[in-house]
Motif scaffolding. Structure first.
Motif, PDB file in Angstrom:
ATOM      1  N   ALA A 149      -4.273   4.140   1.780  1.00 51.79           N
ATOM      2  CA  ALA A 149      -3.621   4.985   0.721  1.00 51.79           C
ATOM      3  C   ALA A 149      -3.203   4.511  -0.505  1.00 51.79           C
ATOM      4  N   TYR A 150      -3.284   3.152  -0.241  1.00 58.55           N
ATOM      5  CA  TYR A 150      -3.009   2.437  -1.943  1.00 58.55           C
ATOM      6  C   TYR A 150      -4.189   2.456  -2.708  1.00 58.55           C
ATOM      7  N   LEU A 171       5.882   4.235  -3.336  1.00 57.10           N
ATOM      8  CA  LEU A 171       4.980   3.819  -1.990  1.00 57.10           C
ATOM      9  C   LEU A 171       5.648   2.718  -1.757  1.00 57.10           C
ATOM     10  N   VAL A 172       5.515   1.588  -2.622  1.00 63.26           N
ATOM     11  CA  VAL A 172       5.838   0.158  -2.264  1.00 63.26           C
ATOM     12  C   VAL A 172       7.644   0.318  -1.837  1.00 63.26           C
ATOM     13  N   SER A 173       8.368   0.989  -2.565  1.00 64.89           N
ATOM     14  CA  SER A 173       9.764   0.857  -2.259  1.00 64.89           C
ATOM     15  C   SER A 173      10.213   1.491  -0.666  1.00 64.89           C
ATOM     16  N   ALA A 174       9.085   2.527  -0.543  1.00 64.50           N
ATOM     17  CA  ALA A 174       9.320   3.198   0.735  1.00 64.50           C
ATOM     18  C   ALA A 174       8.676   2.578   1.979  1.00 64.50           C
ATOM     19  N   ARG A 175       7.981   1.750   1.823  1.00 64.07           N
ATOM     20  CA  ARG A 175       7.264   1.152   2.956  1.00 64.07           C
ATOM     21  C   ARG A 175       8.046   0.628   3.928  1.00 64.07           C
ATOM     22  N   SER A 206      -7.410  -4.207  13.644  1.00 64.16           N
ATOM     23  CA  SER A 206      -8.150  -5.548  13.718  1.00 64.16           C
ATOM     24  C   SER A 206      -9.771  -5.233  13.820  1.00 64.16           C
ATOM     25  N   ASP A 207     -10.102  -3.749  14.046  1.00 62.16           N
ATOM     26  CA  ASP A 207     -11.399  -3.605  14.502  1.00 62.16           C
ATOM     27  C   ASP A 207     -11.986  -3.022  13.131  1.00 62.16           C
ATOM     28  N   SER A 208     -11.376  -2.704  11.998  1.00 60.75           N
ATOM     29  CA  SER A 208     -11.706  -2.189  10.696  1.00 60.75           C
ATOM     30  C   SER A 208     -12.558  -3.380  10.007  1.00 60.75           C
ATOM     31  N   LYS A 209     -13.768  -3.226   9.643  1.00 60.20           N
ATOM     32  CA  LYS A 209     -14.763  -4.030   8.904  1.00 60.20           C
ATOM     33  C   LYS A 209     -14.216  -4.286   7.472  1.00 60.20           C
ATOM     34  N   LYS A 210     -13.919  -3.027   7.017  1.00 62.61           N
ATOM     35  CA  LYS A 210     -13.856  -2.793   5.364  1.00 62.61           C
ATOM     36  C   LYS A 210     -12.496  -3.415   4.993  1.00 62.61           C
ATOM     37  N   LYS A 211     -12.656  -4.028   3.779  1.00 59.07           N
ATOM     38  CA  LYS A 211     -11.430  -4.726   3.470  1.00 59.07           C
ATOM     39  C   LYS A 211     -10.206  -3.556   3.125  1.00 59.07           C
ATOM     40  N   VAL A 212      -9.093  -3.831   3.567  1.00 53.64           N
ATOM     41  CA  VAL A 212      -8.000  -2.799   3.416  1.00 53.64           C
ATOM     42  C   VAL A 212      -6.948  -3.314   2.088  1.00 53.64           C
ATOM     43  N   THR A 213      -6.697  -2.334   1.435  1.00 54.13           N
ATOM     44  CA  THR A 213      -5.724  -2.740   0.366  1.00 54.13           C
ATOM     45  C   THR A 213      -4.631  -3.082   0.739  1.00 54.13           C
ATOM     46  N   THR A 214      -4.103  -4.653   0.905  1.00 54.78           N
ATOM     47  CA  THR A 214      -2.666  -4.928   1.351  1.00 54.78           C
ATOM     48  C   THR A 214      -1.724  -4.565   0.360  1.00 54.78           C
ATOM     49  N   ILE A 215      -0.353  -4.743   0.868  1.00 51.25           N
ATOM     50  CA  ILE A 215       0.575  -4.492   0.008  1.00 51.25           C
ATOM     51  C   ILE A 215       0.812  -5.716  -1.012  1.00 51.25           C
ATOM     52  N   THR A 242      12.485  -1.467 -10.884  1.00 44.67           N
ATOM     53  CA  THR A 242      12.553  -1.245  -9.261  1.00 44.67           C
ATOM     54  C   THR A 242      11.803  -2.159  -8.613  1.00 44.67           C
ATOM     55  N   LEU A 243      10.664  -2.670  -9.174  1.00 46.93           N
ATOM     56  CA  LEU A 243       9.721  -3.577  -8.398  1.00 46.93           C
ATOM     57  C   LEU A 243      10.141  -5.097  -8.372  1.00 46.93           C
ATOM     58  N   LEU A 244      11.279  -5.429  -9.391  1.00 51.13           N
ATOM     59  CA  LEU A 244      11.485  -6.896  -9.522  1.00 51.13           C
ATOM     60  C   LEU A 244      12.447  -7.144  -8.193  1.00 51.13           C
ATOM     61  N   ARG A 245      12.928  -6.272  -7.517  1.00 51.65           N
ATOM     62  CA  ARG A 245      13.641  -6.449  -6.156  1.00 51.65           C
ATOM     63  C   ARG A 245      12.699  -7.230  -5.183  1.00 51.65           C
ATOM     64  N   GLU A 246      11.499  -6.960  -5.281  1.00 43.59           N
ATOM     65  CA  GLU A 246      10.656  -7.557  -4.240  1.00 43.59           C
ATOM     66  C   GLU A 246      10.339  -9.177  -4.858  1.00 43.59           C
ATOM     67  N   PRO A 247      10.446 -10.011  -3.612  1.00 44.15           N
ATOM     68  CA  PRO A 247      10.151 -11.465  -4.019  1.00 44.15           C
ATOM     69  C   PRO A 247       8.927 -11.783  -4.337  1.00 44.15           C
ATOM     70  N   LEU A 248       7.789 -11.250  -3.859  1.00 40.08           N
ATOM     71  CA  LEU A 248       6.273 -11.445  -4.626  1.00 40.08           C
ATOM     72  C   LEU A 248       6.220 -11.111  -6.013  1.00 40.08           C
ATOM     73  N   VAL A 249       6.872  -9.901  -6.266  1.00 41.13           N
ATOM     74  CA  VAL A 249       6.838  -9.282  -7.601  1.00 41.13           C
ATOM     75  C   VAL A 249       7.492 -10.218  -8.489  1.00 41.13           C
ATOM     76  N   ARG A 250       8.555 -11.089  -8.029  1.00 43.44           N
ATOM     77  CA  ARG A 250       9.277 -11.973  -9.131  1.00 43.44           C
ATOM     78  C   ARG A 250       8.259 -13.196  -9.321  1.00 43.44           C
TER      79      ARG A 250
END
Length: 454
Positions: free
Chosen positions: A107-108, A133-137, A151-160, A194-202
């Motif tokens: 979806a991302y 979407l990020v805030s609601a996950r 685990s069975d999907s071969k294609k790369k999925v966009t992670t958070i 909004t996003l700077l509340r996320e540790p990874l974003v900081r």
């Protein structure tokens, strides 16, 4: 990109008629997809709301698959407008994208790709949708993210993580070189707030040197639009003030003087509140406390406390800031205190002025920064209207002349003589007395002037 295109609104886009049937015949939409679109498209708000309540994930699947498979700009804009309309009406619907039944959909991915590929309308909507979407996950359980990384999907999925990093990259690109002259930067800042509340974003934001992109935006606001931008920028800085690695970037930039400037001149409660909370966070970190005293914050806090604010948190934060600054001042050496007094431009007969030990011990400290404090003292003679301040400034200059081996030469070079001469005609007796003392020291030199002790 034509400007009229950049000014597209969601309402305008939603007036278009999209030939969904054609897409079905070319196999870009399934039969089920077509049915769902017909049922939903161009219907009343409350009817759409009912459809989303009953079968939300199915509609999301159709929207996402169109953005993934169809590249025609008008259609992409249209579907983004549908999603934007749906999320604006109720931001909680962003949870639908994370429904278990969509686990196999990436979806991302479409939104992340469109951030860089599309025109401004497409970029802006993709950014807004991704942020929601990020805030609601759903929060991570047992170390597995719930975005269909089966685990069975071969294609790369966009992670958070991909999404957060991609967003930070795009947002910084907007702050450096906006895709839209007036909306690029406000859009990026709203999203960051909004996003700077996320540790990874900081951490990503600090790594790509994003902090210095915020600093120029901390400046007193002139219009309602810039007021909102200022508020959201300060919100970003407040969020970063909790994050250690961001602090050294804030310390080595002009962030602090700018925050103090803003809080000094702002009447908007929400702006004052977020800046005061930020200053309170920074007070005990590194060298911030001493800098705040240097910038005259104690006086500003005094005048802010005298205003009628309705917000309890703000009043409490002002009291804490005041106490913290007092502690900082207590720790300062006598010369630091003297420097404070001079830099704030309010001089009084505090004991150190007339204390010969103070002058003897600190006379060489006056040489720092090319005689900065002496220069400020001389400027005060020109700029202050307060008789007490003027009298003390004249007295201090005479003390400097007396105690520094090259005192007369230095004070003369800094063009102090004419300024002191002017003050000999002042209507206040205390001023004229000290101006006279200073002039005598200048003309007679230390040896004779010691007979003139007042």
């Amino acid at each position: 990109m034509t400007m009229d295109h950049a000014e597209l609104t969601t309402e305008q886009v939603l007036r278009r008629d999209i030939p969904w049937e054609t897409y079905m015949t070319t196999k870009l939409i399934t039969g089920t997809g077509l049915q769902l679109l017909r049922r939903y498209d161009k219907k009343a708000e409350n009817y759409k709301a009912q459809l989303l309540d009953d079968d939300g994930p199915s509609y999301i699947r159709v929207f996402v698959s169109i953005l993934r498979d169809i590249f025609k700009e008008e259609t992409v804009e249209y579907v983004l407008a549908l999603i934007d309309e749906m999320l604006t009406a109720n931001p909680k619907r962003a949870r639908l994208f994370h429904d278990k039944s969509l686990a196999s959909e990436d979806a991302y991915e479409p939104f992340l790709r469109l951030l860089w590929k599309g025109n401004w309308f497409i970029q802006e909507k993709s950014c807004k949708i991704l942020s929601l979407l990020v805030s609601a996950r759903p929060k991570v359980h047992d170390g597995f993210t719930t975005n269909g990384e089966t685990s069975d999907s071969k294609k790369k999925v966009t992670t958070i993580d991909d999404v957060l990093k991609g967003l930070v990259e795009w947002l910084c690109a907007q702050l450096k070189k906006p895709s839209h002259p007036s909306r690029g930067i406000p859009t990026a800042i709203t999203c960051l707030a909004t996003l700077l509340r996320e540790p990874l974003v900081r951490s990503s934001f600090v790594q790509v040197d994003g902090v210095k992109l915020l600093v120029p935006l901390i400046s007193p606001a002139s219009t309602q639009q810039s007021m909102q931008l200022l508020y959201e920028t300060c919100l970003c800085v407040w969020l970063l003030s909790y994050y250690e690695p961001a602090l050294e970037y804030l310390a080595t930039s002009r962030a602090l003087p700018r925050l103090v400037e803003v809080v000094k001149g702002s009447t908007k409660e929400k702006v004052v509140r977020v800046v005061v909370l930020t200053l309170r966070n920074l007070l005990h970190k590194g060298n911030f406390g001493a800098q705040m005293v240097d910038l005259g914050l104690p006086q500003i806090v005094q005048s802010l406390k005298a205003q009628a604010w309705s917000d309890e948190d703000l009043l409490e934060a002002l009291n804490q800031l005041e106490e913290g600054l007092k502690d900082n001042i207590k720790k300062l050496s006598s010369f630091d205190k003297y420097k404070q007094e001079v830099l704030l431009g309010h001089l009084d007969w505090s004991p150190m002025h007339k204390d010969p030990i103070f002058w003897r011990e600190n006379i060489t400290t006056f040489e720092e920064n090319d005689f900065q404090i002496l220069r400020v003292l001389i400027t005060i003679l020109d700029t202050s209207n307060d008789p007490r301040t003027l009298a003390v400034a004249c007295f201090d200059l005479s003390q400097f002349i007396q105690h520094h081996p090259a005192g007369r030469v230095i004070v003369t070079d800094l063009k102090a003589k004419d300024r002191v001469m002017k003050l000999m005609n002042h209507e206040n007796g205390e001023v004229t007395k000290n101006a006279l003392l200073c002039i005598q020291r200048l003309f007679l030199g230390a040896k004779y002037a010691s007979f003139l002790q007042v």
